[in-house]
Design a protein around this motif. Structure first.
Motif, short mmCIF file in Angstrom:
data_model
loop_
_atom_site.label_atom_id
_atom_site.label_comp_id
_atom_site.label_asym_id
_atom_site.label_seq_id
_atom_site.Cartn_x
_atom_site.Cartn_y
_atom_site.Cartn_z
N TYR A 149 -20.61 85.57 59.43
CA TYR A 149 -19.59 84.53 59.54
C TYR A 149 -19.99 83.25 58.79
O TYR A 149 -19.15 82.59 58.16
N ILE A 150 -21.28 82.91 58.84
CA ILE A 150 -21.75 81.72 58.11
C ILE A 150 -21.53 81.91 56.61
O ILE A 150 -20.99 81.04 55.92
N LEU A 151 -21.95 83.07 56.09
CA LEU A 151 -21.86 83.33 54.65
C LEU A 151 -20.42 83.51 54.20
O LEU A 151 -20.03 83.07 53.11
N GLU A 152 -19.61 84.16 55.05
CA GLU A 152 -18.19 84.35 54.74
C GLU A 152 -17.49 83.00 54.61
O GLU A 152 -16.66 82.78 53.72
N TRP A 153 -17.85 82.06 55.50
CA TRP A 153 -17.24 80.73 55.45
C TRP A 153 -17.75 79.95 54.22
O TRP A 153 -16.96 79.33 53.50
N TYR A 154 -19.04 80.03 53.95
CA TYR A 154 -19.64 79.25 52.86
C TYR A 154 -19.11 79.67 51.49
O TYR A 154 -18.86 78.83 50.62
N TYR A 155 -18.94 81.00 51.32
CA TYR A 155 -18.50 81.51 50.02
C TYR A 155 -16.99 81.84 49.99
O TYR A 155 -16.53 82.61 49.17
N ARG A 156 -16.23 81.22 50.90
CA ARG A 156 -14.82 81.57 51.07
C ARG A 156 -13.98 81.31 49.82
O ARG A 156 -12.95 81.97 49.61
N ALA A 157 -14.41 80.38 48.96
CA ALA A 157 -13.62 80.03 47.78
C ALA A 157 -13.78 81.04 46.65
O ALA A 157 -12.97 81.06 45.71
N LEU A 158 -14.80 81.91 46.73
CA LEU A 158 -15.07 82.86 45.64
C LEU A 158 -14.17 84.09 45.76
O LEU A 158 -13.71 84.43 46.86
N PRO A 159 -13.91 84.78 44.64
CA PRO A 159 -13.18 86.05 44.71
C PRO A 159 -13.94 87.05 45.58
O PRO A 159 -15.17 86.99 45.67
N GLU A 160 -13.22 88.00 46.20
CA GLU A 160 -13.85 88.90 47.17
C GLU A 160 -15.05 89.64 46.60
O GLU A 160 -16.10 89.71 47.24
N ALA A 161 -14.93 90.19 45.39
CA ALA A 161 -16.01 90.98 44.81
C ALA A 161 -17.29 90.15 44.69
O ALA A 161 -18.39 90.61 45.02
N GLU A 162 -17.13 88.91 44.22
CA GLU A 162 -18.30 88.04 44.04
C GLU A 162 -18.83 87.57 45.40
O GLU A 162 -20.03 87.45 45.61
N ARG A 163 -17.90 87.30 46.32
CA ARG A 163 -18.29 86.83 47.66
C ARG A 163 -19.14 87.87 48.38
O ARG A 163 -20.15 87.54 49.01
N ILE A 164 -18.75 89.14 48.28
CA ILE A 164 -19.49 90.21 48.94
C ILE A 164 -20.92 90.29 48.43
O ILE A 164 -21.87 90.48 49.20
N VAL A 165 -21.10 90.13 47.13
CA VAL A 165 -22.44 90.20 46.52
C VAL A 165 -23.34 89.13 47.13
O VAL A 165 -24.48 89.41 47.53
N TYR A 166 -22.84 87.89 47.23
CA TYR A 166 -23.65 86.81 47.78
C TYR A 166 -23.94 87.03 49.27
O TYR A 166 -25.05 86.76 49.75
N ILE A 167 -22.96 87.53 50.00
CA ILE A 167 -23.15 87.76 51.44
C ILE A 167 -24.22 88.82 51.68
O ILE A 167 -25.16 88.61 52.45
N THR A 168 -24.08 89.97 51.01
CA THR A 168 -25.01 91.08 51.26
C THR A 168 -26.42 90.78 50.76
O THR A 168 -27.40 91.15 51.40
N SER A 169 -26.55 90.10 49.62
CA SER A 169 -27.88 89.79 49.10
C SER A 169 -28.63 88.83 50.02
O SER A 169 -29.85 88.94 50.19
#
Length: 699
Positions: A149-169
């Motif tokens: 939830y923290i990472l999903e909120w922080y990277y919320r402005a990015l496109p989904e594909a890019e957001r997922i990469v940052y969250i999982t890494s």
């Protein structure tokens, strides 16, 4: 409906039921003042050890935090990485600590419950194990959902594909923290418990001919303390790491598989269903008073099998509703992991339980001396590796193809990763059946030291013997899932490096051909690393056990009236020796998991690291199975003789079996189960430091 909200809800449900079972245990009577006094000594020793260990671990984590913080400032890793590393280690250590706290409160209550009936003893010990299981899955899912939830909120402005990469890494890093903590807890606790156990047995049973857990033995309290710091606190941290590692690796591979955010949340939701299934399964564990070993085992299996059936049904509707009917193969991949886990557990039981031929043949070999019993135990362990390898191989192929690997390679890898989640989805209850064993072992020791009626010791021995079998099953689950998870991490490592190369515009292409010298050297180094790690662990137990033997002999020789039971031994001296020895030997063992991938990466580059991970996974999986099953067979072979077979206690066969058991102790409780942590830690270190290796490697 946002199904992800079920993850924190289920984590809270698990923790609430852990509180329920804790209160249930604490309401039980501790028994006589003598029982309370012995239990208090064990509690104090276990707490003192863990406080000392956590102080040492805190220094390591502080140092790693500084390193990761500097790397984040230099843009080698995400800004969240240092903090995720700390939370992973914190929750892993907390799981082990809370499990140990309830175990040291339940041991005396289990002893007293066994004065009433076998079923009462089983319920007391199993309830404490349920606390351990539910705390691990509860905190694991809580840590996962908080970071999600923290990472999903922080990277919320990015496109989904890019957001997922940052969250999982970023989430991968708290897996690294959990692995680091697990390595310290499992190896440190393993050195402590087996040094005390081996030292107590060699002098007490073999030299002096006194019973196990005899209060005259100066190492008896240290032995019981060791059961808690190694087999409970260490076990909890270990399986917490396995649990979150399998989920994180699946999340990371969802990106390449093209499943988007739905693919990321599926592993977490499967684990959440597993929590509910495990809670329900705990209420099916009960037995009658006149229970045999098979009936006790059936009682525990009822709970595990019920949980598995619930997951089999619920996971289908989950996958179809979240991913769609076209991805129903993902469900069958989950199913293959679940079935593989049950299969590995069953064959671990077959090779280690005295109900079956292998362990009985080992016990018979004790009639011709220590050498033949050791040879038999090693051969059983070696032979036992064949079945788990075949099962894991079938599971890998099945998961890969069922998930769609024939058409999409990355979907196949995702299927392999999520099969490990399926294997560990019942962890809440499988860990409960495992963690109750040390409590029953302690209960037997307390019964002996408190000089209770022989029927009480018979009941605690029945529970303890079953605990050895379920412990072997639990280790099978952990080792099997480690193989699947490590394979997924190798794929995640390759994906992460290729993504970094693309993002930074670097000039690098993987060449993972086996004839590539970098890969080949990495394979050899990885295979060697697991043996060196096991050697360090075994050597550490040998050194520490040697000090215990010397101390126990000294006290028998120098304390007048000790052998006659007229004087009290100095229990604290042995506890102190084990504590100091385990911490002294721990640092070099733990550093191996962090240093080896960095050293190979800087010398041989990313290709060499891929080879290292493949070599460590292959040899580590096989070596861990061999050591765990050899140790379990030796232990239960000894207990089979102690039940009155082949001459019974005090016979030459019994003395030979005790020697075999002392060899098996560090096999099954120190080196073997820690190897699976090592191979996953090496993979996560490789992923986290991927950019650093890419930038600074010589080749």
């Amino acid at each position: 409906m946002d199904l992800v909200v079920l993850v924190p809800i289920c984590s809270i449900i698990a923790l609430l039921f852990a509180v329920y079972f804790s209160r249930k245990v604490l309401k039980m009577s501790e028994g006589t003042e003598k029982i309370k006094e012995i239990a208090s000594s064990i509690r104090v020793g276990a707490k003192a050890y863990l406080i000392r260990q956590y102080k040492g671990v805190a220094i390591f984590f502080a140092g790693m935090f500084v390193v990761l913080f500097i790397l984040s400032r230099l843009d080698y890793v995400s800004v969240f990485v240092p903090y995720a590393f700390l939370t992973g280690g914190f929750f892993s250590g907390l799981s082990g600590f809370l499990g140990m706290k309830i175990a040291t409160s339940a041991n005396s209550r289990t002893t007293w419950a066994c004065t009433k009936s076998l079923n009462s003893g089983l319920r007391a010990a199993f309830s404490s194990g349920a606390v351990m299981g539910l705390v691990v899955v509860g905190f694991g899912l809580l840590d996962l959902s908080i970071w999600y939830y923290i990472l999903e909120w922080y990277y919320r402005a990015l496109p989904e594909a890019e957001r997922i990469v940052y969250i999982t890494s970023s989430m991968l890093t708290f897996g690294m923290g959990a692995s680091s903590m697990a390595l310290f807890a499992r190896v440190g606790g393993g050195i402590f418990t087996k040094a005390a156990d081996v030292g107590a047995d060699l002098v007490g049973k073999v030299e002096k001919g006194i019973p196990e857990d005899d209060p005259r033995n100066p190492a008896v309290i240290a032995d019981n303390v060791g059961d808690n710091v190694g087999d409970v606190a260490g076990l909890g941290a270990d399986l917490y790491e396995s649990y979150v590692g399998s989920i994180i690796s699946s999340c990371a591979l969802a990106v390449a598989a093209g499943l988007g955010m739905k693919g990321v949340v599926i592993p977490m939701l499967v684990a959440a269903i597993g929590v509910i299934a495990s809670v329900l399964g705990t209420f099916f564990v009960r037995t009658g008073e006149k229970a045999s070993q098979k009936m006790l085992l059936r009682a525990l299996r009822k709970g595990v099998y019920f949980s598995a059936i619930v997951i089999m049904i619920a996971a289908y509707f989950l996958v179809v509703n979240v991913l769609g009917q076209e991805h129903v193969g993902i469900y069958f991949a989950i199913l293959s992991g679940l079935i593989a886990g049950i299969g590995i557990g069953f064959f671990a039981e077959y090779f280690t339980s005295s109900q079956y031929k292998p362990t009985r043949q080992l016990a018979e070999s004790a009639q011709t001396g220590s050498a033949t019993v050791i040879i038999s135990g090693i051969s059983i362990g070696m032979l036992s590796t064949s079945v788990p390898v075949i099962i894991v191989g079938i599971s890998v192929i099945a998961s890969y193809l069922l998930a769609g690997g024939a058409d999409n390679f990355n979907m196949g890898l995702y299927g392999i990763a999520i099969s490990a989640v399926g294997m560990l989805s019942t962890l809440g209850i499988t860990l409960a059946t495992d963690a109750y064993g040390p409590v029953a072992d302690n209960a037997g020791g307390i019964a002996e030291m408190a000089e209770l009626e022989s029927v009480v010791r018979e009941r605690t021995d029945a529970l303890d013997s079953l605990g050895n079998t379920t412990a072997a099953t639990g280790k099978g689950f952990a080792i099997g899932s480690a193989a699947l998870t490590a394979l997924a991490f190798i794929a995640a490592y390759k994906d992460s490096i290729e993504l970094l190369v693309k993002q930074r515009g670097l000039d690098f292409t993987f060449d993972l051909s086996i004839i590539n010298p970098q890969v080949l050297i990495g394979l050899f180094v990885g295979g060697m690393a697991t043996f060196v790690f096991a050697a360090f662990a075994m050597s550490s137990v040998s050194k520490a056990a040697g000090k215990i033997v010397v101390e126990v002999r000294r006290q028998f020789n120098e304390i007048p009236g000790l052998m006659e039971g007229k004087a009290k031994p100095d229990y604290a001296a042995c506890v102190d020796i084990c504590t100091k020895a385990s911490q002294k030997e721990l640092v070099k063992i733990a550093l191996l998991g962090v240093v080896s991938p960095l050293a190979v990466g800087l010398l041989l580059g990313p290709n060499g690291v891929a080879g290292l991970l493949a070599g460590a996974t292959t040899t580590g999986f096989i070596l861990a199975v061999m050591m765990a099953n050899s140790g379990g067979a030796w232990d239960n072979g000894k207990k089979y003789i102690e039940e009155g077979n082949l001459g019974g206690k005090g016979s030459d066969a019994h003395k030979a079996a005790v020697v075999g058991d002392t060899v098996g102790d560090p096999f099954k409780d120190t080196a073997g189960p820690a190897i699976n942590i090592l191979i996953k830690l090496m993979a996560m270190v490789s992923i986290v430091f991927g950019m650093f290796i890419l930038t600074w490697s010589i080749l």
